[in-house]
Design a protein around this motif. Structure first.
Motif, PDB file in Angstrom:
ATOM      1  N   HIS A 258      39.921  32.279  37.132  1.00 27.18           N
ATOM      2  CA  HIS A 258      40.409  32.621  35.799  1.00 27.18           C
ATOM      3  C   HIS A 258      39.520  33.615  35.038  1.00 27.18           C
ATOM      4  N   ASP A 259      38.289  33.810  35.474  1.00 31.85           N
ATOM      5  CA  ASP A 259      37.351  34.674  34.743  1.00 31.85           C
ATOM      6  C   ASP A 259      37.655  36.146  35.032  1.00 31.85           C
ATOM      7  N   PRO A 260      38.121  36.915  34.027  1.00 32.67           N
ATOM      8  CA  PRO A 260      38.489  38.315  34.264  1.00 32.67           C
ATOM      9  C   PRO A 260      37.355  39.168  34.827  1.00 32.67           C
ATOM     10  N   GLU A 261      36.134  38.970  34.348  1.00 31.25           N
ATOM     11  CA  GLU A 261      35.018  39.791  34.829  1.00 31.25           C
ATOM     12  C   GLU A 261      34.684  39.468  36.280  1.00 31.25           C
ATOM     13  N   GLN A 262      34.678  38.176  36.605  1.00 31.43           N
ATOM     14  CA  GLN A 262      34.406  37.774  37.986  1.00 31.43           C
ATOM     15  C   GLN A 262      35.474  38.330  38.926  1.00 31.43           C
ATOM     16  N   VAL A 263      36.724  38.173  38.538  1.00 28.72           N
ATOM     17  CA  VAL A 263      37.823  38.624  39.370  1.00 28.72           C
ATOM     18  C   VAL A 263      37.801  40.138  39.546  1.00 28.72           C
ATOM     19  N   ALA A 264      37.577  40.865  38.455  1.00 24.65           N
ATOM     20  CA  ALA A 264      37.547  42.327  38.527  1.00 24.65           C
ATOM     21  C   ALA A 264      36.417  42.818  39.417  1.00 24.65           C
ATOM     22  N   GLU A 265      35.272  42.178  39.338  1.00 23.89           N
ATOM     23  CA  GLU A 265      34.140  42.571  40.179  1.00 23.89           C
ATOM     24  C   GLU A 265      34.438  42.296  41.653  1.00 23.89           C
ATOM     25  N   ARG A 266      35.076  41.159  41.929  1.00 22.71           N
ATOM     26  CA  ARG A 266      35.464  40.836  43.307  1.00 22.71           C
ATOM     27  C   ARG A 266      36.414  41.888  43.866  1.00 22.71           C
ATOM     28  N   MET A 267      37.369  42.317  43.058  1.00 26.68           N
ATOM     29  CA  MET A 267      38.357  43.276  43.534  1.00 26.68           C
ATOM     30  C   MET A 267      37.781  44.682  43.669  1.00 26.68           C
ATOM     31  N   LEU A 268      36.816  45.021  42.830  1.00 28.29           N
ATOM     32  CA  LEU A 268      36.145  46.310  42.994  1.00 28.29           C
ATOM     33  C   LEU A 268      35.384  46.336  44.316  1.00 28.29           C
ATOM     34  N   ARG A 269      34.720  45.239  44.620  1.00 32.98           N
ATOM     35  CA  ARG A 269      33.987  45.161  45.891  1.00 32.98           C
ATOM     36  C   ARG A 269      34.954  45.251  47.066  1.00 32.98           C
ATOM     37  N   LEU A 270      36.102  44.599  46.936  1.00 24.43           N
ATOM     38  CA  LEU A 270      37.095  44.664  48.002  1.00 24.43           C
ATOM     39  C   LEU A 270      37.590  46.098  48.198  1.00 24.43           C
ATOM     40  N   ALA A 271      37.896  46.766  47.088  1.00 24.26           N
ATOM     41  CA  ALA A 271      38.453  48.122  47.162  1.00 24.26           C
ATOM     42  C   ALA A 271      37.449  49.141  47.679  1.00 24.26           C
ATOM     43  N   THR A 272      36.183  48.943  47.373  1.00 20.86           N
ATOM     44  CA  THR A 272      35.180  49.939  47.748  1.00 20.86           C
ATOM     45  C   THR A 272      34.393  49.595  49.012  1.00 20.86           C
ATOM     46  N   GLU A 273      34.267  48.283  49.301  1.00 19.40           N
ATOM     47  CA  GLU A 273      33.473  47.866  50.459  1.00 19.40           C
ATOM     48  C   GLU A 273      34.280  47.121  51.513  1.00 19.40           C
ATOM     49  N   GLY A 274      35.489  46.677  51.138  1.00 21.96           N
ATOM     50  CA  GLY A 274      36.318  45.947  52.089  1.00 21.96           C
ATOM     51  C   GLY A 274      35.876  44.520  52.332  1.00 21.96           C
ATOM     52  N   THR A 275      35.135  43.941  51.383  1.00 22.61           N
ATOM     53  CA  THR A 275      34.658  42.566  51.547  1.00 22.61           C
ATOM     54  C   THR A 275      34.984  41.727  50.313  1.00 22.61           C
ATOM     55  N   ILE A 276      35.048  40.397  50.521  1.00 18.19           N
ATOM     56  CA  ILE A 276      35.275  39.456  49.435  1.00 18.19           C
ATOM     57  C   ILE A 276      34.475  38.198  49.727  1.00 18.19           C
ATOM     58  N   GLU A 277      33.960  37.566  48.691  1.00 16.91           N
ATOM     59  CA  GLU A 277      33.148  36.369  48.880  1.00 16.91           C
ATOM     60  C   GLU A 277      34.033  35.133  49.012  1.00 16.91           C
ATOM     61  N   ALA A 278      33.795  34.352  50.072  1.00 16.89           N
ATOM     62  CA  ALA A 278      34.539  33.108  50.285  1.00 16.89           C
ATOM     63  C   ALA A 278      33.964  31.999  49.422  1.00 16.89           C
ATOM     64  N   ALA A 279      34.650  30.864  49.383  1.00 16.06           N
ATOM     65  CA  ALA A 279      34.239  29.743  48.537  1.00 16.06           C
ATOM     66  C   ALA A 279      32.858  29.211  48.911  1.00 16.06           C
ATOM     67  N   ASP A 280      32.471  29.347  50.177  1.00 17.19           N
ATOM     68  CA  ASP A 280      31.168  28.839  50.610  1.00 17.19           C
ATOM     69  C   ASP A 280      30.060  29.870  50.468  1.00 17.19           C
TER      70      ASP A 280
END
Length: 253
Positions: A185-207
């Protein structure tokens, strides 16, 4: 990068999400086809707004499960599921034509989406349904899931997506909605995750581990209470970093 959302999910006097606001932000709209949500007028209104804004339209096909919002797995036969998919795409195509737009892709919803990610029988039924209507329709599915390879092998063009507002397991699946951390639900957390996905192709898992995802589209669920805020923050963050937002179907062909 494409930014998509599940829309057209209101029903009669019951409103789900803010479609007009989301359509000012996203580049693709997964529009309900009546099986999990959406009535004809709500769907038509959403399609007209999508057409006005130049947003790409996809058929958000589902199990016939309005009570469960399409989030309960159903043990349907392949023949029944294929027919259900054909029916839903056809209904949306008719409404889209009336709204001055067209259906360019298909994205299964909820439990159907998660089931066909690895279930070959149901996955093949969905593929067959799409091919029966129009083999040029693109199938959108979970990045890394075997359904994408099965669809490619059957001659369909595919688009892989990642979820902005959902947690991931270390294996690349979505965290069950019954588990903590399933919905973000946190907009800043989510936006940062998606920027990393778009630029680096990675996303952090729950663990805490890193997953490598090859995704052409990012989804923000329209029924998330923070959906509009999340989508707007993601778009602003990506654009500020030089990532353009555009419908994936233009590049997928």
């Amino acid at each position: 990068m494409d930014l998509n959302s599940d829309l057209g999910e209101g029903f009669g006097a019951w409103r789900m999400g803010d479609d007009a606001a989301m359509l000012a932000i996203v580049s693709s709209a997964n529009v309900a086809c009546g099986f999990h949500a959406g009535d004809p007028l709500t769907i038509l209104s959403t399609l007209r707004e999508a057409a006005r804004r130049g947003v790409a339209v996809g058929a958000h096909v589902s199990y016939p499960d309005r009570v469960g919002f399409g989030r309960r797995k159903m043990d349907v036969t392949p023949a029944e599921l294929e027919a259900d998919v054909i029916y839903q795409i056809g209904a949306l195509q008719g409404l889209a034509a009336a709204a001055g737009t067209r259906v360019t892709y298909v994205k299964p919803h909820g439990a159907l989406y998660n089931t066909i990610a690895e279930d070959a029988a149901q996955g093949d039924a969905v593929i067959a349904g799409i091919r029966a209507v129009d083999p040029a329709l693109i199938l959108m599915g979970l990045a890394g899931a075997s359904i994408l390879e099965r669809a490619r092998a059957a001659g369909l063009t595919v688009a892989a997506e990642a979820f902005a507002d959902r947690g991931y397991t270390a294996a690349g699946a979505l965290v069950s909605r019954r588990e903590p951390g399933a919905v973000l639900h946190d907009p800043e957390q989510v936006a940062e995750r998606m920027l990393r996905l778009a630029t680096e192709g990675t996303i952090e898992a729950a663990d805490g581990s890193l997953l490598r995802l090859d995704a052409q589209s990012i989804c923000v669920h329209g029924d998330n209470p923070a959906a509009v805020t999340l989508a707007r923050r993601i778009r602003d963050r990506l654009v500020a970093a030089g990532v353009s937002i555009a419908p994936f179907h233009e590049a997928a062909r």
